[in-house]
Design an enzyme around this catalytic site. Structure first.
Site, PDB file in Angstrom:
ATOM      1  N   PRO A  16       0.793  -1.229   0.000  1.00 32.00           N
ATOM      2  CA  PRO A  16       0.000   0.000   0.000  1.00 32.00           C
ATOM      3  C   PRO A  16       0.830   1.287   0.000  1.00 32.00           C
ATOM      4  O   PRO A  16       1.883   1.350   0.630  1.00 32.00           O
ATOM      5  CB  PRO A  16      -0.820  -0.093   1.292  1.00 32.00           C
ATOM      6  CG  PRO A  16      -0.102  -1.083   2.139  1.00 32.00           C
ATOM      7  CD  PRO A  16       0.543  -2.055   1.198  1.00 32.00           C
ATOM      8  N   ASN A  17       0.291   2.253  -0.712  1.00 33.60           N
ATOM      9  CA  ASN A  17       0.848   3.613  -0.837  1.00 33.60           C
ATOM     10  C   ASN A  17       2.095   3.701  -1.710  1.00 33.60           C
ATOM     11  O   ASN A  17       2.554   4.797  -2.027  1.00 33.60           O
ATOM     12  CB  ASN A  17       1.130   4.235   0.549  1.00 33.60           C
ATOM     13  CG  ASN A  17      -0.137   4.372   1.367  1.00 33.60           C
ATOM     14  OD1 ASN A  17      -1.102   4.970   0.894  1.00 33.60           O
ATOM     15  ND2 ASN A  17      -0.166   3.825   2.558  1.00 33.60           N
ATOM     16  N   ARG A  24       4.887  10.776  -2.737  1.00 25.73           N
ATOM     17  CA  ARG A  24       4.700  10.451  -1.323  1.00 25.73           C
ATOM     18  C   ARG A  24       5.963  10.747  -0.508  1.00 25.73           C
ATOM     19  O   ARG A  24       6.987  10.096  -0.705  1.00 25.73           O
ATOM     20  CB  ARG A  24       4.381   8.953  -1.213  1.00 25.73           C
ATOM     21  CG  ARG A  24       4.283   8.445   0.189  1.00 25.73           C
ATOM     22  CD  ARG A  24       4.306   6.929   0.222  1.00 25.73           C
ATOM     23  NE  ARG A  24       4.137   6.480   1.581  1.00 25.73           N
ATOM     24  CZ  ARG A  24       4.390   5.256   2.007  1.00 25.73           C
ATOM     25  NH1 ARG A  24       4.818   4.344   1.156  1.00 25.73           N
ATOM     26  NH2 ARG A  24       4.219   4.930   3.251  1.00 25.73           N
ATOM     27  N   TYR A  29      11.044   8.797   0.970  1.00 27.77           N
ATOM     28  CA  TYR A  29      11.009   7.692   0.006  1.00 27.77           C
ATOM     29  C   TYR A  29      11.657   8.001  -1.342  1.00 27.77           C
ATOM     30  O   TYR A  29      11.749   7.105  -2.187  1.00 27.77           O
ATOM     31  CB  TYR A  29       9.548   7.235  -0.194  1.00 27.77           C
ATOM     32  CG  TYR A  29       8.955   6.664   1.073  1.00 27.77           C
ATOM     33  CD1 TYR A  29       9.415   5.450   1.580  1.00 27.77           C
ATOM     34  CD2 TYR A  29       7.960   7.343   1.777  1.00 27.77           C
ATOM     35  CE1 TYR A  29       8.898   4.925   2.756  1.00 27.77           C
ATOM     36  CE2 TYR A  29       7.432   6.817   2.958  1.00 27.77           C
ATOM     37  CZ  TYR A  29       7.908   5.608   3.436  1.00 27.77           C
ATOM     38  OH  TYR A  29       7.399   5.083   4.605  1.00 27.77           O
ATOM     39  N   ASN A  80       7.842  -5.819  -1.180  1.00 30.43           N
ATOM     40  CA  ASN A  80       7.837  -4.721  -0.211  1.00 30.43           C
ATOM     41  C   ASN A  80       6.397  -4.615   0.274  1.00 30.43           C
ATOM     42  O   ASN A  80       5.564  -3.995  -0.382  1.00 30.43           O
ATOM     43  CB  ASN A  80       8.281  -3.403  -0.843  1.00 30.43           C
ATOM     44  CG  ASN A  80       8.339  -2.281   0.192  1.00 30.43           C
ATOM     45  OD1 ASN A  80       7.857  -2.447   1.317  1.00 30.43           O
ATOM     46  ND2 ASN A  80       8.920  -1.156  -0.188  1.00 30.43           N
ATOM     47  N   ALA A  83       3.299  -0.901   4.682  1.00 32.29           N
ATOM     48  CA  ALA A  83       2.773  -0.898   6.063  1.00 32.29           C
ATOM     49  C   ALA A  83       2.321  -2.286   6.511  1.00 32.29           C
ATOM     50  O   ALA A  83       2.356  -2.592   7.713  1.00 32.29           O
ATOM     51  CB  ALA A  83       1.627   0.097   6.182  1.00 32.29           C
ATOM     52  N   GLU A 104      12.577  -9.786   1.052  1.00 31.53           N
ATOM     53  CA  GLU A 104      11.841  -8.656   1.633  1.00 31.53           C
ATOM     54  C   GLU A 104      12.648  -7.383   1.367  1.00 31.53           C
ATOM     55  O   GLU A 104      13.854  -7.366   1.611  1.00 31.53           O
ATOM     56  CB  GLU A 104      11.700  -8.872   3.150  1.00 31.53           C
ATOM     57  CG  GLU A 104      11.082  -7.685   3.881  1.00 31.53           C
ATOM     58  CD  GLU A 104      11.030  -7.891   5.401  1.00 31.53           C
ATOM     59  OE1 GLU A 104      11.449  -8.972   5.897  1.00 31.53           O
ATOM     60  OE2 GLU A 104      10.574  -6.966   6.093  1.00 31.53           O
ATOM     61  N   HIS A 106      12.750  -2.973   1.619  1.00 36.18           N
ATOM     62  CA  HIS A 106      12.219  -1.678   2.056  1.00 36.18           C
ATOM     63  C   HIS A 106      13.113  -0.588   1.499  1.00 36.18           C
ATOM     64  O   HIS A 106      14.346  -0.733   1.499  1.00 36.18           O
ATOM     65  CB  HIS A 106      12.189  -1.588   3.580  1.00 36.18           C
ATOM     66  CG  HIS A 106      11.346  -2.665   4.185  1.00 36.18           C
ATOM     67  ND1 HIS A 106       9.979  -2.613   4.158  1.00 36.18           N
ATOM     68  CD2 HIS A 106      11.678  -3.846   4.767  1.00 36.18           C
ATOM     69  CE1 HIS A 106       9.503  -3.714   4.713  1.00 36.18           C
ATOM     70  NE2 HIS A 106      10.510  -4.486   5.078  1.00 36.18           N
ATOM     71  N   ARG A 113      13.790   4.152  12.013  1.00 40.77           N
ATOM     72  CA  ARG A 113      12.547   4.924  12.031  1.00 40.77           C
ATOM     73  C   ARG A 113      11.728   4.632  13.308  1.00 40.77           C
ATOM     74  O   ARG A 113      12.266   4.133  14.279  1.00 40.77           O
ATOM     75  CB  ARG A 113      11.776   4.631  10.738  1.00 40.77           C
ATOM     76  CG  ARG A 113      12.604   4.955   9.487  1.00 40.77           C
ATOM     77  CD  ARG A 113      11.819   4.776   8.221  1.00 40.77           C
ATOM     78  NE  ARG A 113      10.660   5.658   8.182  1.00 40.77           N
ATOM     79  CZ  ARG A 113       9.648   5.529   7.318  1.00 40.77           C
ATOM     80  NH1 ARG A 113       9.678   4.556   6.424  1.00 40.77           N
ATOM     81  NH2 ARG A 113       8.631   6.356   7.350  1.00 40.77           N
TER      82      ARG A 113
END
Ligand code: DQA
Length: 151
Positions: A16-17, A24, A29, A80, A83, A104, A106, A113
């Site tokens: 998502p996003n 964004r 990012y 990825n 969230a 995985e 990111h 973070r």
């Protein structure tokens, strides 16, 4: 040139996003768009003799269904979960059923973070992880997958 139909297939899943990459929170990012990342992945895939399919969804169930389609169709998955990384047991369970290399990824270093981002529901079931290299991490992950699949 004739396409090599025997190429190993990689499924790249964006959560998502991530469809809004570029717009964004670019300070976090980066400015690269999702289309830009996908184009680079497909081009690098050609060079590595891999066929890359990309998929993005803002919906957990759609991601679960896509993962369920992987057996028999793909040889590796790069994901990825965005969230959903921190919350989704459903995505974890779907990935757990796959018998293929899973990476995985990111864009950011999630450990640098907020503390709620330090937990990944999939970190202990994936083959490898890349975090904090921005959009370049996707290419690093694809190269790693190519290596795994050739050995
Ligand atoms: C992310 C990190 C997640 O915490 C966040 O929710 C994202 C993107 C990353 O790529 O850095 O959407 O997965």
């Amino acid at each position: 040139m004739e396409k090599n139909t025997n190429r190993k297939k990689i499924l790249v899943i964006h959560g998502p996003n991530l469809n809004l990459l570029g717009k964004r929170e670019p300070d976090i990012y980066g400015h690269q768009t999702l289309d830009g990342i996908n184009t680079k992945l497909k081009a690098r895939g050609e060079e590595l003799d891999l066929s890359v399919e990309t998929f993005q969804s803002n919906h957990e169930g759609d991601i679960v269904e896509k993962i369920q389609q992987a057996p028999g169709s793909f040889h590796g998955v790069l994901i990825n979960p965005a969230a959903f990384t921190h919350t989704s047991i459903a995505i974890r369970d779907a990935l757990s059923m796959l018998n293929m290399p899973l990476i995985e990824i990111h864009l950011t270093n999630i450990y640098k973070r907020e503390t709620f981002r330090h937990v990944s529901m999939i970190s202990d079931i994936v083959t490898g992880r890349i975090s904090g290299f921005g959009h370049h991490g996707y290419l690093l992950a694809l190269e790693g997958l190519a290596q795994m699949l050739s050995s």
